[in-house]
Design an enzyme around this catalytic site. Structure first.
Site, PDB file in Angstrom:
ATOM      1  N   GLU A 165      53.037  73.293  -6.996  1.00 35.07           N
ATOM      2  CA  GLU A 165      52.031  73.381  -5.918  1.00 35.07           C
ATOM      3  C   GLU A 165      50.651  73.852  -6.408  1.00 35.07           C
ATOM      4  N   TYR A 167      49.960  76.487  -8.447  1.00 36.86           N
ATOM      5  CA  TYR A 167      49.813  77.919  -8.718  1.00 36.86           C
ATOM      6  C   TYR A 167      49.706  78.163 -10.232  1.00 36.86           C
ATOM      7  N   ARG A 215      60.942  75.937  -9.954  1.00 35.99           N
ATOM      8  CA  ARG A 215      60.338  74.889  -9.108  1.00 35.99           C
ATOM      9  C   ARG A 215      59.386  74.086  -9.979  1.00 35.99           C
ATOM     10  N   HIS A 253      48.317  72.240  -3.816  1.00 36.34           N
ATOM     11  CA  HIS A 253      47.705  72.498  -2.508  1.00 36.34           C
ATOM     12  C   HIS A 253      46.344  71.812  -2.391  1.00 36.34           C
ATOM     13  N   GLN A 340      52.044  73.465  13.345  1.00 37.30           N
ATOM     14  CA  GLN A 340      51.156  74.174  14.270  1.00 37.30           C
ATOM     15  C   GLN A 340      51.422  75.676  14.367  1.00 37.30           C
TER      16      GLN A 340
HETATM   17  P1  FAD Z   1      53.073  68.455  30.910  1.00 37.05           P
HETATM   18  O1  FAD Z   1      53.580  67.986  29.632  1.00 37.05           O
HETATM   19  O2  FAD Z   1      51.857  67.824  31.459  1.00 37.05           O
HETATM   20  O3  FAD Z   1      54.263  68.308  31.975  1.00 37.05           O
HETATM   21  C1  FAD Z   1      54.094  68.495  33.346  1.00 37.05           C
HETATM   22  C2  FAD Z   1      55.230  67.804  34.092  1.00 37.05           C
HETATM   23  O4  FAD Z   1      55.168  68.155  35.456  1.00 37.05           O
HETATM   24  C3  FAD Z   1      55.163  66.285  34.050  1.00 37.05           C
HETATM   25  O5  FAD Z   1      56.393  65.757  33.590  1.00 37.05           O
HETATM   26  C4  FAD Z   1      54.894  65.878  35.478  1.00 37.05           C
HETATM   27  O6  FAD Z   1      55.535  64.645  35.831  1.00 37.05           O
HETATM   28  C5  FAD Z   1      55.493  67.034  36.256  1.00 37.05           C
HETATM   29  N1  FAD Z   1      54.921  67.241  37.579  1.00 37.05           N
HETATM   30  C6  FAD Z   1      53.615  67.413  37.904  1.00 37.05           C
HETATM   31  N2  FAD Z   1      53.484  67.627  39.234  1.00 37.05           N
HETATM   32  C7  FAD Z   1      54.736  67.594  39.741  1.00 37.05           C
HETATM   33  C8  FAD Z   1      55.269  67.769  41.057  1.00 37.05           C
HETATM   34  N3  FAD Z   1      54.492  68.039  42.110  1.00 37.05           N
HETATM   35  N4  FAD Z   1      56.596  67.647  41.227  1.00 37.05           N
HETATM   36  C9  FAD Z   1      57.432  67.378  40.177  1.00 37.05           C
HETATM   37  N5  FAD Z   1      56.972  67.232  38.926  1.00 37.05           N
HETATM   38  C10 FAD Z   1      55.654  67.330  38.721  1.00 37.05           C
HETATM   39  N6  FAD Z   1      50.566  69.166  21.783  1.00 37.05           N
HETATM   40  C11 FAD Z   1      50.859  69.708  20.626  1.00 37.05           C
HETATM   41  O7  FAD Z   1      51.148  70.891  20.575  1.00 37.05           O
HETATM   42  N7  FAD Z   1      50.880  68.976  19.477  1.00 37.05           N
HETATM   43  C12 FAD Z   1      50.597  67.669  19.474  1.00 37.05           C
HETATM   44  O8  FAD Z   1      50.616  67.044  18.418  1.00 37.05           O
HETATM   45  C13 FAD Z   1      50.265  67.065  20.685  1.00 37.05           C
HETATM   46  N8  FAD Z   1      49.948  65.765  20.732  1.00 37.05           N
HETATM   47  C14 FAD Z   1      49.639  65.201  21.925  1.00 37.05           C
HETATM   48  C15 FAD Z   1      49.305  63.860  21.959  1.00 37.05           C
HETATM   49  C16 FAD Z   1      49.000  63.250  23.153  1.00 37.05           C
HETATM   50  C17 FAD Z   1      48.608  61.805  23.157  1.00 37.05           C
HETATM   51  C18 FAD Z   1      49.043  64.009  24.361  1.00 37.05           C
HETATM   52  C19 FAD Z   1      48.737  63.359  25.671  1.00 37.05           C
HETATM   53  C20 FAD Z   1      49.355  65.348  24.328  1.00 37.05           C
HETATM   54  C21 FAD Z   1      49.638  65.959  23.115  1.00 37.05           C
HETATM   55  N9  FAD Z   1      49.929  67.307  23.035  1.00 37.05           N
HETATM   56  C22 FAD Z   1      50.252  67.862  21.848  1.00 37.05           C
HETATM   57  C23 FAD Z   1      49.793  68.193  24.204  1.00 37.05           C
HETATM   58  C24 FAD Z   1      51.143  68.571  24.814  1.00 37.05           C
HETATM   59  O9  FAD Z   1      51.898  67.429  25.055  1.00 37.05           O
HETATM   60  C25 FAD Z   1      50.872  69.371  26.076  1.00 37.05           C
HETATM   61  O10 FAD Z   1      50.171  70.535  25.744  1.00 37.05           O
HETATM   62  C26 FAD Z   1      52.180  69.759  26.757  1.00 37.05           C
HETATM   63  O11 FAD Z   1      52.897  68.626  27.114  1.00 37.05           O
HETATM   64  C27 FAD Z   1      51.886  70.575  28.020  1.00 37.05           C
HETATM   65  O12 FAD Z   1      53.110  70.912  28.589  1.00 37.05           O
HETATM   66  P2  FAD Z   1      53.285  71.247  30.135  1.00 37.05           P
HETATM   67  O13 FAD Z   1      54.745  71.408  30.312  1.00 37.05           O
HETATM   68  O14 FAD Z   1      52.409  72.372  30.499  1.00 37.05           O
HETATM   69  O15 FAD Z   1      52.746  69.995  30.913  1.00 37.05           O
HETATM   70  P1  NAP Z   2      40.380  68.985  23.754  1.00 38.51           P
HETATM   71  O1  NAP Z   2      40.923  69.264  22.420  1.00 38.51           O
HETATM   72  O2  NAP Z   2      39.910  70.089  24.582  1.00 38.51           O
HETATM   73  O3  NAP Z   2      39.214  67.924  23.543  1.00 38.51           O
HETATM   74  C1  NAP Z   2      38.456  67.458  24.578  1.00 38.51           C
HETATM   75  C2  NAP Z   2      37.296  66.621  24.052  1.00 38.51           C
HETATM   76  O4  NAP Z   2      36.587  66.135  25.156  1.00 38.51           O
HETATM   77  C3  NAP Z   2      36.355  67.375  23.191  1.00 38.51           C
HETATM   78  O5  NAP Z   2      36.073  66.569  22.068  1.00 38.51           O
HETATM   79  C4  NAP Z   2      35.105  67.577  24.054  1.00 38.51           C
HETATM   80  O6  NAP Z   2      34.080  67.362  23.125  1.00 38.51           O
HETATM   81  C5  NAP Z   2      35.209  66.460  25.078  1.00 38.51           C
HETATM   82  N1  NAP Z   2      34.780  66.868  26.426  1.00 38.51           N
HETATM   83  C6  NAP Z   2      35.145  67.980  27.117  1.00 38.51           C
HETATM   84  N2  NAP Z   2      34.548  67.986  28.327  1.00 38.51           N
HETATM   85  C7  NAP Z   2      33.805  66.863  28.416  1.00 38.51           C
HETATM   86  C8  NAP Z   2      32.953  66.323  29.401  1.00 38.51           C
HETATM   87  N3  NAP Z   2      32.750  66.937  30.567  1.00 38.51           N
HETATM   88  N4  NAP Z   2      32.325  65.155  29.149  1.00 38.51           N
HETATM   89  C9  NAP Z   2      32.513  64.520  27.963  1.00 38.51           C
HETATM   90  N5  NAP Z   2      33.312  65.003  26.982  1.00 38.51           N
HETATM   91  C10 NAP Z   2      33.948  66.148  27.205  1.00 38.51           C
HETATM   92  O7  NAP Z   2      41.461  68.230  24.628  1.00 38.51           O
HETATM   93  P2  NAP Z   2      42.395  66.986  24.350  1.00 38.51           P
HETATM   94  O8  NAP Z   2      41.910  66.129  23.254  1.00 38.51           O
HETATM   95  O9  NAP Z   2      42.540  66.405  25.701  1.00 38.51           O
HETATM   96  O10 NAP Z   2      43.749  67.635  23.928  1.00 38.51           O
HETATM   97  C11 NAP Z   2      44.507  68.432  24.838  1.00 38.51           C
HETATM   98  C12 NAP Z   2      45.342  69.417  24.102  1.00 38.51           C
HETATM   99  O11 NAP Z   2      46.413  68.744  23.457  1.00 38.51           O
HETATM  100  C13 NAP Z   2      44.525  70.109  23.034  1.00 38.51           C
HETATM  101  O12 NAP Z   2      44.359  71.457  23.339  1.00 38.51           O
HETATM  102  C14 NAP Z   2      45.305  69.927  21.782  1.00 38.51           C
HETATM  103  O13 NAP Z   2      45.635  71.178  21.201  1.00 38.51           O
HETATM  104  C15 NAP Z   2      46.590  69.237  22.176  1.00 38.51           C
HETATM  105  N6  NAP Z   2      46.803  68.167  21.195  1.00 38.51           N
HETATM  106  C16 NAP Z   2      47.082  68.510  19.939  1.00 38.51           C
HETATM  107  C17 NAP Z   2      47.251  67.547  18.994  1.00 38.51           C
HETATM  108  C18 NAP Z   2      47.605  67.889  17.574  1.00 38.51           C
HETATM  109  O14 NAP Z   2      47.691  67.024  16.740  1.00 38.51           O
HETATM  110  N7  NAP Z   2      47.836  69.141  17.252  1.00 38.51           N
HETATM  111  C19 NAP Z   2      47.091  66.219  19.338  1.00 38.51           C
HETATM  112  C20 NAP Z   2      46.786  65.898  20.632  1.00 38.51           C
HETATM  113  C21 NAP Z   2      46.613  66.885  21.557  1.00 38.51           C
HETATM  114  P3  NAP Z   2      32.538  67.708  23.339  1.00 38.51           P
HETATM  115  O15 NAP Z   2      32.512  68.896  24.241  1.00 38.51           O
HETATM  116  O16 NAP Z   2      31.986  67.946  21.992  1.00 38.51           O
HETATM  117  O17 NAP Z   2      31.986  66.469  23.924  1.00 38.51           O
HETATM  118 FE1  SF4 Z   3      56.557  74.410  11.845  1.00 45.00          FE
HETATM  119 FE2  SF4 Z   3      58.151  74.467  13.959  1.00 45.00          FE
HETATM  120 FE3  SF4 Z   3      56.281  72.571  13.755  1.00 45.00          FE
HETATM  121 FE4  SF4 Z   3      58.456  72.574  12.195  1.00 45.00          FE
HETATM  122  S1  SF4 Z   3      58.388  72.303  14.412  1.00 45.00           S
HETATM  123  S2  SF4 Z   3      56.379  72.239  11.531  1.00 45.00           S
HETATM  124  S3  SF4 Z   3      58.735  74.727  11.847  1.00 45.00           S
HETATM  125  S4  SF4 Z   3      55.935  74.755  13.941  1.00 45.00           S
END
Ligand code: FAD
Ligand code: NAP
Ligand code: SF4
Length: 674
Positions: A165, A167, A215, A253, A340
């Site tokens: 890695e 080191y 390693r 790294h 993460q």
């Molecule tokens: P949600 O996942 O939004 O779930 C809410 C649930 O509530 C839904 O299933 C909905 O149907 C249900 N619901 C809402 N209202 C009602 C109601 N009235 N009655 C019954 N059911 C209802 N996070 C990461 O940490 N790493 C990532 O790499 C990552 N990648 C992402 C990529 C994408 C494209 C997206 C969209 C999100 C990603 N996220 C990622 C974000 C992550 O998925 C969200 O932060 C997480 O799902 C939030 O969880 P939650 O349970 O709060 O809400």
């Molecule tokens: P986000 O990370 O908060 O990004 C939102 C983007 O929208 C920013 O680039 C912001 O940029 C822009 N924005 C915010 N308000 C706006 C407005 N009023 N008008 C125009 N642009 C605006 O949110 P997200 O991309 O929706 O992701 C949601 C969550 O999912 C994140 O917190 C993230 O941690 C998680 N997630 C994680 C991964 C991962 O790989 N770890 C992948 C997907 C999602 P400017 O303000 O610069 O314009």
């Molecule tokens: Fe790390 Fe858990 Fe994500 Fe695996 S699932 S990479 S152990 S945070």
């Protein structure tokens, strides 16, 4: 038995490993916590109880110069050895075995006393190292030996010497970091002298009945790294010097090739270990992106390695081995390789944990004890937050009903799993599905909950986990037919044109751009295509596996333009250890990054925006909105007003910067106490 190779013991002559699974070295941050020893002991003991054959600790420095960061853990005095006895005793009590990794960071040390073969700063640390004198090298070897002797005294079953890695030991081996012209520099024979002397002298001092793992950096993945013949030569010399086992190290790294991120295919580097097996006779460990029993068994059954090393999968599930033994693969909480909560935390000097298992490294503080007061609980929303809360509350003995408006569990994870490279998200959904069955959660899909449905039901606790909705923007023309949301694309699969503007550059903006720039070939499940994409030579003719190899990847089917209003680097808020991979992927696909803009209009032509006081127009077929999210919690206040015991978690609680790590953690912590 389904996994007979995994569960074939390995006789090392003086000791027997009960199976072929090794928990690989991981720094957790507990090593440096004041009185963290009880926490580390509990953490490793839980993994030993879970059945793992051998544990290797996080890297411990043999001296101050070798620290990875100021005051990082060290094994150089008897006091240190006594401190570590709690760890070895706890592991042995559970029937486990444990080796201590000795890691000298060399120029990677994030402190001003770091040392290296030559005075050359690394690209990933701000401190220029001091050049080790010849006496300094001898002292360093002595410190390694002293550290090994002390770890024996502490009760460890052996040591792992970190020779990969990038080191210190690696820095001696490779020309670009070693410009010396004494016995430890110049010719390859001299550059590997440090590694060989460390192993030879440790073996001499600890005797035969002590495991020494080395390693070995089998694939440096950095310019002017070792070529394959050199790696084999070193492997043979290390074997002769007295190592018991050789472990596979992939990449330094500072290398700009991902080696463990989720987009790296499973077992992407086992072919390297396999090639080394033709050369050596002592047992070989393979590693990198192995997270499920089937993959491990396949590697072992094909004879590609003798032992499988997994590190992060033991954060996500300490019971991994026992579950594999009982053939309960569907109960494994699979590591999704997101980094993460583990690596990203460590890089931010925070204690590691796991996105899918918030108990990891918090074993003394977060526990799911059976409840003495069984309650009827409603959880609304089966996204990560609701799933975590519902399954843990039910596991504790509560009667849980979980509602979701959708026809499947998972919330946004069902959208995330569509992204090329995020296939592991399916595993988390599978895990929760099985937990719902095991813990008899009463699952009600296709059920949109309203105040009317809930108010008359006799739930004693109500957990609102309804997630988020996409932020709606106030831009002239936002309702134009060109405008799509990420949900339209990823969930409803609406057609997208050839030129696309993406508004928003957060995690979702990046993911959507990744999705839009893919032709259809998914490299994260195809090792050969993935290696080509990153310019890695599988024939191993190229020095370090990469020299003069041109990456080969499919061109993007679309022109994508990514916009944000703020200043600064695109993707700066993405994960510390993975953001660069997302950026590199999009750059390869010629995605254009446009920042410091304000949006004025969307019309038949495209997107009108202002940058540097100048109005510009980008002709596009579609504008995709990925501008963040807002909480969806309309049920919360009315339920409070009805004097219900109501809680809100996940996106419904707070949408800004919400990720699954926070959602699952919040759900778990609430369920542990409710
Ligand atoms: P949600 O996942 O939004 O779930 C809410 C649930 O509530 C839904 O299933 C909905 O149907 C249900 N619901 C809402 N209202 C009602 C109601 N009235 N009655 C019954 N059911 C209802 N996070 C990461 O940490 N790493 C990532 O790499 C990552 N990648 C992402 C990529 C994408 C494209 C997206 C969209 C999100 C990603 N996220 C990622 C974000 C992550 O998925 C969200 O932060 C997480 O799902 C939030 O969880 P939650 O349970 O709060 O809400
Ligand atoms: P986000 O990370 O908060 O990004 C939102 C983007 O929208 C920013 O680039 C912001 O940029 C822009 N924005 C915010 N308000 C706006 C407005 N009023 N008008 C125009 N642009 C605006 O949110 P997200 O991309 O929706 O992701 C949601 C969550 O999912 C994140 O917190 C993230 O941690 C998680 N997630 C994680 C991964 C991962 O790989 N770890 C992948 C997907 C999602 P400017 O303000 O610069 O314009
Ligand atoms: Fe790390 Fe858990 Fe994500 Fe695996 S699932 S990479 S152990 S945070």
């Amino acid at each position: 038995m389904k996994y007979k190779h995994i569960f074939t013991p390995l006789d090392l002559g003086f000791t027997i490993l009960k199976n072929r699974i090794l928990m690989g070295s991981m720094h957790t941050g507990l090593e440096e916590e004041k009185n963290g020893v009880d926490k580390i002991a509990a953490y490793y003991a839980e993994r030993a109880k879970g059945g793992v054959g051998l544990i290797v600790t996080g890297g411990i420095s043999p001296n101050i110069q070798g620290w990875t960061a100021p005051f990082s853990a060290r094994m150089s005095t008897e006091k240190h050895a006594i401190y570590h006895q709690k760890i070895t005793e706890a592991v042995h009590k559970e029937g486990g075995k444990i080796c201590m990794q000795i890691l000298h960071a060399g120029r990677y040390g994030y402190h001003p006393f770091n040392v290296a073969p030559s005075k050359i700063k690394s690209p990933i640390t701000p401190f220029k190292p001091f050049k080790l004198t010849k006496r300094g090298i001898k002292r360093t070897i002595n410190d390694f030996v002293n550290s090994a002797e002390l770890s024996k005294m502490a009760g460890y079953d052996g040591v792992e010497i970190m020779g990969s890695e990038g080191y210190l030991i690696n820095q001696f081996i490779v020309k670009k970091t070693n410009k010396r012209n004494d016995d430890f520099g110049g010719e390859y024979e001299n550059r590997i002298r440090l590694a060989i002397e460390i192993i030879r002298q440790i073996r001499e001092s600890v005797g035969t009945n002590f495991i020494i793992i080395y390693r070995l950096s089998m694939l440096d993945l950095v310019e002017s790294g070792s070529n394959w013949q050199e790696v084999v030569q070193l492997g043979k010399e290390i074997e002769n010097a007295g190592a018991t086992i050789i472990n596979t190290g992939i990449g330094w790294h500072e290398s700009r090739i991902p080696t463990i991120a989720t987009s790296v295919p499973r077992a992407a580097f086992t072919w390297v270990t396999k090639k080394m097996k033709e050369e050596l006779s002592i047992p070989l460990i393979t590693s990198n992106r192995i997270n499920m029993p089937e993959t491990a068994e396949k590697i072992l059954s094909e004879g590609d390695a003798d032992i499988i090393s997994m590190a992060r999968p033991f954060l996500s599930d300490p019971e991994w081995v026992n579950k594999a033994k009982e053939e309960k693969d569907d109960e494994i909480n699979t590591c999704i390789a997101c980094n993460q909560a583990c690596l990203d935390h460590v890089f931010q000097q925070k204690v590691a944990s796991c996105l899918v298992n918030p108990r990891a490294c918090h074993e003394t503080e977060l526990n799911y004890h059976p409840t003495k007061n069984k309650k009827k609980i409603a959880v609304v929303g089966a996204g990560p937050a609701g799933l975590s809360a519902a399954t843990i509350a039910a596991q504790r003995g509560h009667f849980v009903t979980l509602f979701d408006a959708n026809n499947e569990i998972g919330g946004q994870f069902n959208i995330a799993k569509q992204i090329p490279g995020k296939e592991e998200f399916y595993e988390t959904l599978r895990y929760f599905k099985r937990q719902i069955e095991i813990n008899q959660v009463n699952l009600k899909l296709n059920t949109k909950v309203s105040i009317e449905n809930l108010k008359d039901l006799d739930f004693e606790e109500i957990i609102i986990a309804t997630g988020i909705e996409p932020r709606s923007l106030k831009i002239d023309g936002i309702n134009h037919s060109k405008v799509l949301s990420y949900i339209d694309i990823l969930k409803h699969k609406k057609p997208v044109g050839k030129r696309v503007a993406v508004i928003g550059a957060g995690g979702i903006g990046f993911d959507v751009s990744e999705y839009l720039t893919h032709q259809g070939q998914v490299t994260s499940t195809n090792i050969d295509a993935w290696l080509k994409e990153w310019g890695i030579d599988k024939s191993l003719e190229a020095r370090a596996g990469i020299e003069n190899v041109k990456p080969e990847f499919e061109a993007s089917p679309r022109e994508v333009f990514m916009f944000k209003r703020s200043k600064g680097k695109f993707g700066s808020k993405l994960g510390k250890t993975t953001g660069w991979i997302h950026r590199a992927n999009l750059k390869k696909k010629n995605v254009q990054f446009i920042s410091e803009v304000s949006y004025s209009k969307i019309d038949d032509i495209g997107l009108h925006y202002i940058q540097n006081n100048e109005t510009k127009i980008l002709e596009v077929d579609n504008v995709v909105i990925c501008a963040g999210q807002v909480p969806l919690k309309e049920l919360y206040q009315p339920l409070l007003d009805l004097n219900k015991n109501v809680h809100v978690i996940g996106g419904a609680d707070f949408a800004s910067e919400l990720d699954a790590k926070r959602a699952i953690n919040q759900g778990a912590r609430l369920a542990a106490e409710i």
